[in-house]
Write a protein that holds these residues in place. Structure first.
Motif, short mmCIF file in Angstrom:
data_model
loop_
_atom_site.label_atom_id
_atom_site.label_comp_id
_atom_site.label_asym_id
_atom_site.label_seq_id
_atom_site.Cartn_x
_atom_site.Cartn_y
_atom_site.Cartn_z
N ARG A 154 30.98 24.80 47.69
CA ARG A 154 31.72 24.31 47.04
C ARG A 154 32.05 22.79 46.78
O ARG A 154 31.36 22.10 47.70
N ARG B 199 30.00 29.48 51.39
CA ARG B 199 29.67 29.94 50.19
C ARG B 199 29.93 28.27 49.28
O ARG B 199 31.27 27.69 50.23
N PHE C 243 36.93 24.06 32.03
CA PHE C 243 36.52 23.83 32.81
C PHE C 243 35.56 22.88 33.60
O PHE C 243 34.39 22.81 32.76
N ASP D 134 31.13 26.84 52.33
CA ASP D 134 33.06 27.22 52.62
C ASP D 134 32.60 27.78 54.55
O ASP D 134 30.97 28.11 54.85
N TYR E 204 27.16 16.55 39.19
CA TYR E 204 28.48 16.73 38.66
C TYR E 204 29.61 16.23 39.90
O TYR E 204 30.44 15.01 39.90
N GLY F 209 37.28 22.34 46.03
CA GLY F 209 37.54 23.73 46.05
C GLY F 209 36.55 24.02 45.61
O GLY F 209 36.52 25.71 45.45
N LEU F 210 36.28 24.31 43.91
CA LEU F 210 35.47 24.95 43.29
C LEU F 210 34.62 26.13 43.85
O LEU F 210 33.76 24.60 44.02
N ALA F 211 34.26 27.11 43.98
CA ALA F 211 32.59 27.41 44.50
C ALA F 211 31.62 26.63 42.84
O ALA F 211 31.62 26.38 41.49
N VAL F 212 30.62 26.62 43.58
CA VAL F 212 29.49 26.52 43.18
C VAL F 212 28.30 27.40 42.87
O VAL F 212 27.93 27.46 44.06
N VAL G 128 37.38 33.09 39.40
CA VAL G 128 36.48 33.68 40.53
C VAL G 128 36.05 32.02 41.44
O VAL G 128 35.54 32.21 42.51
N PHE G 129 36.25 31.34 40.91
CA PHE G 129 36.06 29.77 41.56
C PHE G 129 36.51 29.15 42.56
O PHE G 129 36.25 27.92 43.41
N LEU G 130 37.92 29.32 42.45
CA LEU G 130 38.87 28.94 42.80
C LEU G 130 39.07 29.21 44.71
O LEU G 130 38.43 30.31 44.50
N PRO G 131 39.50 28.71 45.41
CA PRO G 131 39.17 28.40 47.42
C PRO G 131 40.60 30.20 47.12
O PRO G 131 40.13 30.47 47.77
#
Lengths: 192, 192
Positions: free
Chosen positions: A129, A127, B75, A123, A115, A133-136, B10-13
């Motif tokens: 990302r 973690r 999302f 990061d 995606y 900036g969204l965590a994966v 929860v996924f945001l930086p």
């Protein structure tokens, strides 16, 4: 045992045919299947009222069932169909055995890498990302951890396998594997 | 009343900051908020075990709550975050009051039309379908009918509003509207 067959098959052009094939297969393993679309819903004048009536019928069908098998194959994007996921959460809260399957073998993490065009990097805290900036999530799971976790916590399994693209919502191999696992579990519990 | 604040924040930086803002707002309306990420999860050697531990903690937090407010803003695609949707279904099955919000005002149908580049047309039975043959729900709803339906059946509301793109997961206006509605309902029920 009554099993709710959740999945986005209801949206297929040949929905009835595919649902009937799943129903026949579930019966072969000794289950009594119910699935969204089994009951006719009165057509309402207002679209929203019609949609609410379908939702109410599906919830009623779920409440009549003691187990769920959810088709979690990514649907119109990288994740499972949200209607199916709602139903999975619903049945898990009721403490029902829950099984899931996906006809895409790639993990959630691999799909998210695709995606983001590969641009997933750790990061400062390590973690992973995406460029937005969204965590994966990287947990060796088929989808979001609530889905894999919910199924596993109810003693179920999430079966994945890769099928040909044109068989994505038609191949019933992974679905049948869920039936095998569920039937075996039922036998083991009744033999005790 | 304890409320579970579900959502992809929860996924945001800056997840902690946004969650804290939601928590502070919920407290201002008299609620005791809990949200995913509130409890520290032991880091496990194996990724999957770690993910399962987070899932277990979130389920425990949900079981401690009596209400849910779910952020259903689309999302990474056209639909809500599946982890959040699992939690919505979970809390609805428990019979809890359920509220949802989305910072995208377009309906599910409008978003799907966009997804298909406008190529959504009625089939022979009058049911709208995309060029891939998949049916497109057209029920004046914010998302899949199970989500809108589940919330409405529990006396809640799904509040939508359009916010600036860079505030998509930061704007708390629609979230606050859910708090207003929930607080009003609670007051009305205790006044009786």
């Amino acid at each position: 045992m009554k099993v709710y067959l959740a999945g986005p098959e209801v949206f297929l052009p040949n929905a009835r045919e595919v649902l009937d094939a799943k129903i026949a297969l579930a019966r072969r393993y000794g289950f009594t299947p119910v699935s969204p679309g089994d009951l006719e819903v009165t057509a309402y004048e207002f679209k929203r009222a019609h949609g609410l009536a379908i939702s109410a019928v599906n919830e009623k069908l779920m409440l009549s069932a003691e187990m769920i098998i959810a088709n979690l194959t990514p649907f119109r994007g990288i994740a499972a169909d949200v209607g199916t996921v709602y139903e999975l959460g619903f049945m898990c809260a009721r403490g029902c055995p829950a099984y899931g399957f996906s006809n895409v073998a790639k993990t959630h993490f691999e799909r998210l890498k695709g995606y983001y065009g590969g641009a997933v990097h750790p990061d400062a805290q390590g973690r992973p990302r995406g460029p937005d900036g969204l965590a994966v999530e990287d947990f060796d799971m088929a989808d979001n951890l609530m889905l894999d976790g919910g199924i596993e916590a109810r003693g179920g399994a999430l079966v994945t396998r890769e099928v040909a693209g044109d068989r994505l919502f038609l191949d019933l191999g992974a679905f049948e594997e869920c039936l095998v696992l569920a039937a075996r579990r039922l036998l083991a519990s009744t033999a005790r």
